[in-house]
Enzyme design. Sequence first.
Site, PDB file in Angstrom:
ATOM      1  CG  HIS A 205      -0.276   0.308   2.497  1.00 41.38           C
ATOM      2  ND1 HIS A 205       0.269  -0.681   3.272  1.00 41.38           N
ATOM      3  CD2 HIS A 205      -0.027   1.472   3.138  1.00 41.38           C
ATOM      4  CE1 HIS A 205       0.828  -0.131   4.339  1.00 41.38           C
ATOM      5  NE2 HIS A 205       0.673   1.170   4.291  1.00 41.38           N
TER       6      HIS A 205
HETATM    7  C1  UD1 Z   1      -1.785   5.427   6.046  1.00 38.15           C
HETATM    8  C2  UD1 Z   1      -0.467   5.925   6.656  1.00 38.15           C
HETATM    9  C3  UD1 Z   1       0.559   4.808   6.596  1.00 38.15           C
HETATM   10  C4  UD1 Z   1       0.025   3.533   7.226  1.00 38.15           C
HETATM   11  C5  UD1 Z   1      -1.296   3.160   6.545  1.00 38.15           C
HETATM   12  C6  UD1 Z   1      -1.908   1.910   7.114  1.00 38.15           C
HETATM   13  C7  UD1 Z   1      -0.010   8.345   6.377  1.00 38.15           C
HETATM   14  C8  UD1 Z   1       0.815   9.336   5.642  1.00 38.15           C
HETATM   15  N1  UD1 Z   1       0.088   7.071   5.924  1.00 38.15           N
HETATM   16  O1  UD1 Z   1      -1.514   5.161   4.656  1.00 38.15           O
HETATM   17  O2  UD1 Z   1       1.707   5.206   7.302  1.00 38.15           O
HETATM   18  O3  UD1 Z   1       0.955   2.481   7.039  1.00 38.15           O
HETATM   19  O4  UD1 Z   1      -2.202   4.262   6.700  1.00 38.15           O
HETATM   20  O5  UD1 Z   1      -2.944   1.463   6.281  1.00 38.15           O
HETATM   21  O6  UD1 Z   1      -0.692   8.687   7.315  1.00 38.15           O
HETATM   22  N2  UD1 Z   1      -8.662   5.059   1.365  1.00 38.15           N
HETATM   23  C9  UD1 Z   1      -9.914   4.510   1.275  1.00 38.15           C
HETATM   24  N3  UD1 Z   1     -10.543   4.153   2.443  1.00 38.15           N
HETATM   25  C10 UD1 Z   1      -9.966   4.338   3.660  1.00 38.15           C
HETATM   26  C11 UD1 Z   1      -8.685   4.923   3.723  1.00 38.15           C
HETATM   27  C12 UD1 Z   1      -8.034   5.262   2.568  1.00 38.15           C
HETATM   28  O7  UD1 Z   1     -10.475   4.330   0.204  1.00 38.15           O
HETATM   29  O8  UD1 Z   1     -10.582   3.980   4.669  1.00 38.15           O
HETATM   30  C13 UD1 Z   1      -7.967   5.403   0.106  1.00 38.15           C
HETATM   31  C14 UD1 Z   1      -8.187   6.810  -0.319  1.00 38.15           C
HETATM   32  O9  UD1 Z   1      -8.266   6.844  -1.707  1.00 38.15           O
HETATM   33  C15 UD1 Z   1      -6.915   7.510   0.131  1.00 38.15           C
HETATM   34  C16 UD1 Z   1      -5.872   6.423   0.003  1.00 38.15           C
HETATM   35  O10 UD1 Z   1      -6.574   5.215   0.282  1.00 38.15           O
HETATM   36  O11 UD1 Z   1      -6.626   8.638  -0.638  1.00 38.15           O
HETATM   37  C17 UD1 Z   1      -4.729   6.575   0.960  1.00 38.15           C
HETATM   38  O12 UD1 Z   1      -5.205   6.636   2.301  1.00 38.15           O
HETATM   39  P1  UD1 Z   1      -4.392   7.435   3.435  1.00 38.15           P
HETATM   40  O13 UD1 Z   1      -5.082   7.292   4.728  1.00 38.15           O
HETATM   41  O14 UD1 Z   1      -4.087   8.792   2.957  1.00 38.15           O
HETATM   42  O15 UD1 Z   1      -3.022   6.662   3.496  1.00 38.15           O
HETATM   43  P2  UD1 Z   1      -2.701   5.113   3.577  1.00 38.15           P
HETATM   44  O16 UD1 Z   1      -2.132   4.715   2.277  1.00 38.15           O
HETATM   45  O17 UD1 Z   1      -3.813   4.277   4.124  1.00 38.15           O
END
Ligand code: UD1
Length: 359
Positions: A205
């Site tokens: 991820h």
């Molecule tokens: C975040 C953390 C990372 C951690 C990970 C665990 C930061 C910078 N990164 O990364 O350190 O290892 O969580 O999973 O804080 N999205 C969804 N549903 C959700 C959450 C996210 O669809 O419930 C999608 C969205 O399109 C979003 C993308 O995933 O833009 C990234 O989500 P985000 O929370 O920004 O970062 P993670 O990649 O999950």
Amino acid sequence: MKIVSVVGARPQFVKLAPIAKAANAVGVDHVIVHTGQHYDPMLSNVFFDELGIPAPDVHLGVGSGSHGAQTGAMLAALDDVFDAQQPDWVLVYGDTNSTVAAALSAVKMHFSVAHLEAGLRSFNRRMPEEHNRVLTDHAADLLLAPTRVAADHLAAEGLSERTVVVGDVMTDVLYEVRAEVAERPSPLVDELSLAPGDHYVATIHRAENTDDPARLREVVAALSNLDRPVVLLAHPRVVSKASMYGIPLTGGSLIAHAPLAYRDLVAAVLHSAGVITDSGGLQKEAFLLRVPCTTVRTETEWVETVELGWNVLATSAEQVATGVMRRRPDDTGAAPYGDGHAADRVIAELSARPSHRSR
Ligand code: UD1
């Protein structure tokens, strides 16, 4: 004493579980604030339900966005929360945008901040998590380091006076759950009709593996060409990027599957031939379960797993294949992540120290 825990992303809910339990055991007033960074039920609610974490007292519902928009929305909302709660300690977890937002809001309002999982470093300044960790460590009043190595990093940055090694709270949860699932078959193995012990568990991820189409294609190709079925527990980020770039996540040895709840994940790893991941927590969980891990990154924060031979770093398809097919590492009794009682130590440390509010 009142502790306000701020969490928002999946690994933080796992770390919150033993803290909530330890706080409850000694009658500490513990308030849970969920930023809403992760909102998918399989990344959020399922952990509260199955790990017996009380429902969040405050939910900010911030959701996704660019780093600045997401972090800024949390920062603004948390000012009001801390003002209303008047905590003795604000407890922040790990390295996410939720962590840095809470630390920044709290220190500016003169509330004492404790950072759980302090001192981890990748030394890779292209990772958003690295900035989040460094900024949080330098802002916080108390640095709760999981390992000796983490404490050494903090000392090198002039922060040793604020540091205490407590062990790793994820180890607390893992040891409990391992005992529960060890004797049972893995639901994932049954669901996919896999032969027990004959599959790999994969998670991908990180932005550096998912956001560039050429890189994602390379990682997916590496996972599709292995010698056993590879179950990719696909985080929403990899699903959305793969669909945007037209990269199928099932094909060859690769089978895409929704993320798992915690117990099912532990069982799936325990009954697997190996783990392939870019997650921080999963590298360590694989080590604690003594399952070989191949980490699809150029570096790791959990260096003990590599030094003990249970984890190797691999970026190219060839390195991933060599990594997963290597000889099983030598058994070890080493316990660099503590004894499974880190959360009790965290609560004891917070209870023993005067906070800014009590001074
Ligand atoms: C975040 C953390 C990372 C951690 C990970 C665990 C930061 C910078 N990164 O990364 O350190 O290892 O969580 O999973 O804080 N999205 C969804 N549903 C959700 C959450 C996210 O669809 O419930 C999608 C969205 O399109 C979003 C993308 O995933 O833009 C990234 O989500 P985000 O929370 O920004 O970062 P993670 O990649 O999950």
